[in-house]
Design a protein around this motif. Structure first.
Motif, PDB file in Angstrom:
ATOM      1  N   PRO A  25      -5.147  -0.782  -1.754  1.00  0.00           N
ATOM      2  CA  PRO A  25      -3.929  -0.299  -1.644  1.00  0.00           C
ATOM      3  C   PRO A  25      -3.360   0.926  -2.305  1.00  0.00           C
ATOM      4  O   PRO A  25      -3.848   1.210  -3.404  1.00  0.00           O
ATOM      5  CB  PRO A  25      -3.077  -1.694  -1.776  1.00  0.00           C
ATOM      6  N   SER A  26      -2.237   1.302  -1.749  1.00  0.00           N
ATOM      7  CA  SER A  26      -1.634   2.568  -2.315  1.00  0.00           C
ATOM      8  C   SER A  26       0.017   2.123  -2.427  1.00  0.00           C
ATOM      9  O   SER A  26       0.471   1.541  -1.825  1.00  0.00           O
ATOM     10  CB  SER A  26      -1.897   3.722  -1.486  1.00  0.00           C
ATOM     11  N   THR A  27       0.640   3.404  -2.984  1.00  0.00           N
ATOM     12  CA  THR A  27       2.099   3.142  -3.154  1.00  0.00           C
ATOM     13  C   THR A  27       2.634   4.311  -2.400  1.00  0.00           C
ATOM     14  O   THR A  27       2.047   5.552  -2.650  1.00  0.00           O
ATOM     15  CB  THR A  27       2.516   3.267  -4.502  1.00  0.00           C
ATOM     16  N   PRO A  28       3.440   3.961  -1.210  1.00  0.00           N
ATOM     17  CA  PRO A  28       4.088   4.977  -0.491  1.00  0.00           C
ATOM     18  C   PRO A  28       5.041   5.997  -1.343  1.00  0.00           C
ATOM     19  O   PRO A  28       5.541   5.763  -2.266  1.00  0.00           O
ATOM     20  CB  PRO A  28       4.722   4.411   0.797  1.00  0.00           C
ATOM     21  N   ASN A  40       4.035   7.858  10.333  1.00  0.00           N
ATOM     22  CA  ASN A  40       3.046   7.222  11.115  1.00  0.00           C
ATOM     23  C   ASN A  40       2.251   6.200  10.116  1.00  0.00           C
ATOM     24  O   ASN A  40       1.421   6.821   9.189  1.00  0.00           O
ATOM     25  CB  ASN A  40       2.239   8.146  12.020  1.00  0.00           C
ATOM     26  N   LEU A  41       2.348   4.799  10.339  1.00  0.00           N
ATOM     27  CA  LEU A  41       1.667   3.869   9.480  1.00  0.00           C
ATOM     28  C   LEU A  41       0.703   3.380  10.430  1.00  0.00           C
ATOM     29  O   LEU A  41       0.806   2.333  10.982  1.00  0.00           O
ATOM     30  CB  LEU A  41       2.684   2.850   8.811  1.00  0.00           C
ATOM     31  N   VAL A  42      -0.719   4.010  10.216  1.00  0.00           N
ATOM     32  CA  VAL A  42      -1.597   3.486  11.051  1.00  0.00           C
ATOM     33  C   VAL A  42      -2.702   2.656  10.404  1.00  0.00           C
ATOM     34  O   VAL A  42      -3.505   2.202  11.210  1.00  0.00           O
ATOM     35  CB  VAL A  42      -2.211   4.693  11.616  1.00  0.00           C
ATOM     36  N   GLY A  43      -2.929   2.461   9.213  1.00  0.00           N
ATOM     37  CA  GLY A  43      -3.797   1.712   8.617  1.00  0.00           C
ATOM     38  C   GLY A  43      -3.814   1.523   7.000  1.00  0.00           C
ATOM     39  O   GLY A  43      -2.894   2.350   6.476  1.00  0.00           O
ATOM     40  N   GLY A  44      -4.370   0.565   6.572  1.00  0.00           N
ATOM     41  CA  GLY A  44      -4.440   0.589   4.951  1.00  0.00           C
ATOM     42  C   GLY A  44      -3.131  -0.364   4.598  1.00  0.00           C
ATOM     43  O   GLY A  44      -2.302  -0.762   5.180  1.00  0.00           O
ATOM     44  N   THR A  45      -3.036  -0.589   3.323  1.00  0.00           N
ATOM     45  CA  THR A  45      -2.179  -1.423   2.597  1.00  0.00           C
ATOM     46  C   THR A  45      -1.120  -0.549   1.809  1.00  0.00           C
ATOM     47  O   THR A  45      -1.627   0.378   0.908  1.00  0.00           O
ATOM     48  CB  THR A  45      -2.687  -2.505   1.810  1.00  0.00           C
ATOM     49  N   LEU A  46      -0.089  -0.779   2.052  1.00  0.00           N
ATOM     50  CA  LEU A  46       1.147   0.168   1.039  1.00  0.00           C
ATOM     51  C   LEU A  46       2.068  -0.977   0.320  1.00  0.00           C
ATOM     52  O   LEU A  46       2.506  -1.915   0.917  1.00  0.00           O
ATOM     53  CB  LEU A  46       1.972   0.893   1.861  1.00  0.00           C
ATOM     54  N   ASN A  47       2.085  -0.940  -0.927  1.00  0.00           N
ATOM     55  CA  ASN A  47       2.823  -1.751  -1.912  1.00  0.00           C
ATOM     56  C   ASN A  47       4.135  -1.070  -2.274  1.00  0.00           C
ATOM     57  O   ASN A  47       4.068  -0.282  -3.073  1.00  0.00           O
ATOM     58  CB  ASN A  47       1.966  -1.999  -3.007  1.00  0.00           C
ATOM     59  N   GLY A  48       5.136  -1.001  -1.725  1.00  0.00           N
ATOM     60  CA  GLY A  48       6.495  -0.569  -1.811  1.00  0.00           C
ATOM     61  C   GLY A  48       7.178  -0.182  -0.727  1.00  0.00           C
ATOM     62  O   GLY A  48       6.708  -0.368   0.367  1.00  0.00           O
ATOM     63  N   THR A  65      -0.509  -2.525   6.590  1.00  0.00           N
ATOM     64  CA  THR A  65       0.304  -3.652   5.997  1.00  0.00           C
ATOM     65  C   THR A  65       1.233  -3.110   4.980  1.00  0.00           C
ATOM     66  O   THR A  65       0.571  -2.569   3.997  1.00  0.00           O
ATOM     67  CB  THR A  65      -0.680  -4.468   5.214  1.00  0.00           C
ATOM     68  N   VAL A  66       2.583  -3.145   5.244  1.00  0.00           N
ATOM     69  CA  VAL A  66       3.611  -2.444   4.272  1.00  0.00           C
ATOM     70  C   VAL A  66       4.298  -3.548   3.533  1.00  0.00           C
ATOM     71  O   VAL A  66       4.871  -4.683   4.185  1.00  0.00           O
ATOM     72  CB  VAL A  66       4.716  -1.692   5.134  1.00  0.00           C
ATOM     73  N   ASN A  67       3.803  -4.024   2.189  1.00  0.00           N
ATOM     74  CA  ASN A  67       4.298  -4.876   1.461  1.00  0.00           C
ATOM     75  C   ASN A  67       5.680  -4.511   0.901  1.00  0.00           C
ATOM     76  O   ASN A  67       5.775  -4.003  -0.383  1.00  0.00           O
ATOM     77  CB  ASN A  67       3.397  -5.612   0.310  1.00  0.00           C
ATOM     78  N   GLY A  68       6.719  -4.278   1.703  1.00  0.00           N
ATOM     79  CA  GLY A  68       8.047  -3.636   1.284  1.00  0.00           C
ATOM     80  C   GLY A  68       9.019  -3.490   2.480  1.00  0.00           C
ATOM     81  O   GLY A  68       8.620  -4.046   3.616  1.00  0.00           O
ATOM     82  N   ILE A  69      10.028  -2.819   2.236  1.00  0.00           N
ATOM     83  CA  ILE A  69      10.933  -2.867   3.284  1.00  0.00           C
ATOM     84  C   ILE A  69      10.799  -1.268   3.880  1.00  0.00           C
ATOM     85  O   ILE A  69      10.742   0.056   3.055  1.00  0.00           O
ATOM     86  CB  ILE A  69      12.413  -2.860   2.480  1.00  0.00           C
ATOM     87  N   GLY A  87       2.016  -2.892  15.619  1.00  0.00           N
ATOM     88  CA  GLY A  87       0.805  -3.624  15.208  1.00  0.00           C
ATOM     89  C   GLY A  87       1.126  -3.641  13.510  1.00  0.00           C
ATOM     90  O   GLY A  87       1.700  -2.823  13.034  1.00  0.00           O
ATOM     91  N   GLY A  88       0.147  -4.454  12.874  1.00  0.00           N
ATOM     92  CA  GLY A  88       0.404  -4.505  11.312  1.00  0.00           C
ATOM     93  C   GLY A  88       1.156  -5.338  11.154  1.00  0.00           C
ATOM     94  O   GLY A  88       1.533  -6.330  11.659  1.00  0.00           O
ATOM     95  N   SER A  89       1.807  -5.187   9.834  1.00  0.00           N
ATOM     96  CA  SER A  89       2.882  -6.110   9.162  1.00  0.00           C
ATOM     97  C   SER A  89       3.792  -5.260   8.275  1.00  0.00           C
ATOM     98  O   SER A  89       3.308  -4.249   7.865  1.00  0.00           O
ATOM     99  CB  SER A  89       2.199  -7.275   8.378  1.00  0.00           C
ATOM    100  N   VAL A  90       5.002  -5.919   8.109  1.00  0.00           N
ATOM    101  CA  VAL A  90       6.109  -5.392   7.418  1.00  0.00           C
ATOM    102  C   VAL A  90       6.887  -6.426   6.512  1.00  0.00           C
ATOM    103  O   VAL A  90       7.052  -7.541   7.215  1.00  0.00           O
ATOM    104  CB  VAL A  90       6.934  -4.302   7.901  1.00  0.00           C
ATOM    105  N   GLY A  91       7.281  -6.209   5.180  1.00  0.00           N
ATOM    106  CA  GLY A  91       8.241  -6.987   4.807  1.00  0.00           C
ATOM    107  C   GLY A  91       7.793  -7.571   3.331  1.00  0.00           C
ATOM    108  O   GLY A  91       6.633  -7.377   3.227  1.00  0.00           O
ATOM    109  N   ASN A  92       8.493  -7.726   2.565  1.00  0.00           N
ATOM    110  CA  ASN A  92       8.456  -8.252   1.240  1.00  0.00           C
ATOM    111  C   ASN A  92       8.825 -10.011   1.077  1.00  0.00           C
ATOM    112  O   ASN A  92       8.816 -10.468  -0.042  1.00  0.00           O
ATOM    113  CB  ASN A  92       9.341  -7.621   0.196  1.00  0.00           C
TER     114      ASN A  92
END
Length: 125
Positions: A25-28, A40-48, A65-69, A87-92
């Motif tokens: 994962p990465s930090t946006p 454009n959030l097309v793939g990978g995992t973002l923590n933030g 996958t956005v583990n954040g808001i 597609g994908g997911s969002v939220g903490n």
């Protein structure tokens, strides 16, 4: 995770594309600055969190996958933030989308996991 941005996010109109590539994962980028930004959030995992700040911003979540808001930002009167989630997911776990000030259009498709509240307008917590 690859962030394809011209230069670093500016007060201008930026286009940010996130794809699944190392490091993942990465930090946006947390705040994109004023201007009409497209994310454009097309793939990978973002923590933030990602905040559009001022301007009319467009968020396209199609597979990340956005583990954040996702924050729309405090745009000028008449600016519209658009959230297109297909597609994908969002939220903490507590919040997922916060449109903040201004008008918001929020489109959520059936293939999206929303892990938290969806708020049309509010200020940063």
């Amino acid at each position: 995770m690859t962030f394809t941005v011209g230069p670093a996010p500016t007060a201008g109109n930026d286009v940010i594309t996130c794809t699944a590539a190392p490091p993942d994962p990465s930090t946006p980028p947390a705040q994109l600055g004023d201007g009409d930004d497209t994310i454009n959030l097309v793939g990978g995992t973002l923590n933030g969190n990602i905040g559009g700040t001022g301007g009319a911003d467009i968020f396209n979540l199609t597979g990340s996958t956005v583990n954040g808001i996702l924050f729309g930002g405090n745009g000028a009167s008449g600016s519209v933030d658009i959230f297109n989630l297909t597609g994908g997911s969002v939220g903490n776990g507590t919040d997922a989308i916060n449109g903040e000030l201004g008008d918001d259009i929020i489109n959520i498709g059936g293939g999206v996991a929303v892990n938290g509240q969806v708020l049309g307008g509010d200020s940063h917590p």
